[in-house]
Design an enzyme around this catalytic site. Sequence first.
Site, PDB file in Angstrom:
ATOM      1  N   ARG A  17      11.919 -40.188 -33.329  1.00  0.00           N
ATOM      2  CA  ARG A  17      11.310 -41.471 -32.952  1.00  0.00           C
ATOM      3  C   ARG A  17      10.492 -41.418 -31.671  1.00  0.00           C
ATOM      4  NH1 ARG A  17      16.846 -44.508 -32.866  1.00  0.00           N
ATOM      5  NH2 ARG A  17      17.393 -42.409 -32.208  1.00  0.00           N
TER       6      ARG A  17
ATOM      7  N   CYS B 285      14.798 -41.438 -27.053  1.00  0.00           N
ATOM      8  CA  CYS B 285      15.694 -41.633 -28.198  1.00  0.00           C
ATOM      9  C   CYS B 285      16.825 -40.614 -28.068  1.00  0.00           C
ATOM     10  CB  CYS B 285      14.940 -41.536 -29.523  1.00  0.00           C
ATOM     11  SG  CYS B 285      14.194 -39.929 -29.870  1.00  0.00           S
TER      12      CYS B 285
ATOM     13  N   ASP C 264      17.461 -44.828 -36.715  1.00  0.00           N
ATOM     14  CA  ASP C 264      17.425 -43.386 -36.491  1.00  0.00           C
ATOM     15  C   ASP C 264      17.125 -42.662 -37.808  1.00  0.00           C
ATOM     16  OD1 ASP C 264      17.821 -40.781 -35.879  1.00  0.00           O
ATOM     17  OD2 ASP C 264      19.644 -41.120 -34.705  1.00  0.00           O
TER      18      ASP C 264
HETATM   19  P1  4NP Z   1      15.779 -39.043 -32.871  1.00  0.00           P
HETATM   20  O1  4NP Z   1      16.613 -38.589 -34.126  1.00  0.00           O
HETATM   21  O2  4NP Z   1      16.763 -39.596 -31.885  1.00  0.00           O
HETATM   22  O3  4NP Z   1      14.865 -40.118 -33.402  1.00  0.00           O
HETATM   23  O4  4NP Z   1      15.037 -37.832 -32.371  1.00  0.00           O
HETATM   24  C1  4NP Z   1      17.687 -37.700 -34.037  1.00  0.00           C
HETATM   25  C2  4NP Z   1      17.497 -36.354 -34.039  1.00  0.00           C
HETATM   26  C3  4NP Z   1      18.585 -35.486 -33.999  1.00  0.00           C
HETATM   27  C4  4NP Z   1      19.864 -35.993 -33.934  1.00  0.00           C
HETATM   28  C5  4NP Z   1      20.064 -37.355 -33.901  1.00  0.00           C
HETATM   29  C6  4NP Z   1      18.975 -38.217 -33.951  1.00  0.00           C
HETATM   30  N1  4NP Z   1      20.993 -35.120 -33.923  1.00  0.00           N
HETATM   31  O5  4NP Z   1      22.139 -35.609 -33.951  1.00  0.00           O
HETATM   32  O6  4NP Z   1      20.831 -33.888 -33.872  1.00  0.00           O
END
Ligand code: 4NP
Length: 151
Positions: A16, A10, A119
């Site tokens: 996720r 991800c 997300d």
């Molecule tokens: P993930 O969620 O892709 O499901 O781990 C996110 C975690 C952090 C960020 C974006 C999505 N971020 O921009 O820091």
Amino acid sequence: MEVKSIIFVCLGNICRSPLAEGIAKKYAKEYNLDLKIDSAGTGNWHVGEAPCSDSIKIGKQKGIDISNQRARLIQKEDFSNFDLVIALDDKNLRDLKNLGCKNPIKIGDFGCKGEDVPDPYFFNGFEGFDKVYEMIEVCVKNLIKDKSYKR
Ligand code: 4NP
């Protein structure tokens, strides 16, 4: 090709894909499968961090402990070291292709009609993590149980 290793990818590797890794490990154990399972992110903001508290929380509620995982960045070597590279949404899929991954697959193709797993980093609080967990679980269970990962 018999699949022996899977990596879930991800953006941040804190919400996720750690859940996907934890759920896949649960089912691999349940079905006695010798699979290497890992996760990584396409962005480096959270490298070295534990999963986000709401992912740890929903995991605990559902019976998996992902608190020991640590975020890492996807590496080019991962594309040859893992038989399956599975993206959580379309943007992750595109980013993986741009990084040189030849055949990434979208997790939604295993049971959520190709849908993106939303997300949750931008969710307002814990609400929504339940849906994220359910989507990932349906797809990962199909992937592991039905052996549709043998391709
Ligand atoms: P993930 O969620 O892709 O499901 O781990 C996110 C975690 C952090 C960020 C974006 C999505 N971020 O921009 O820091």
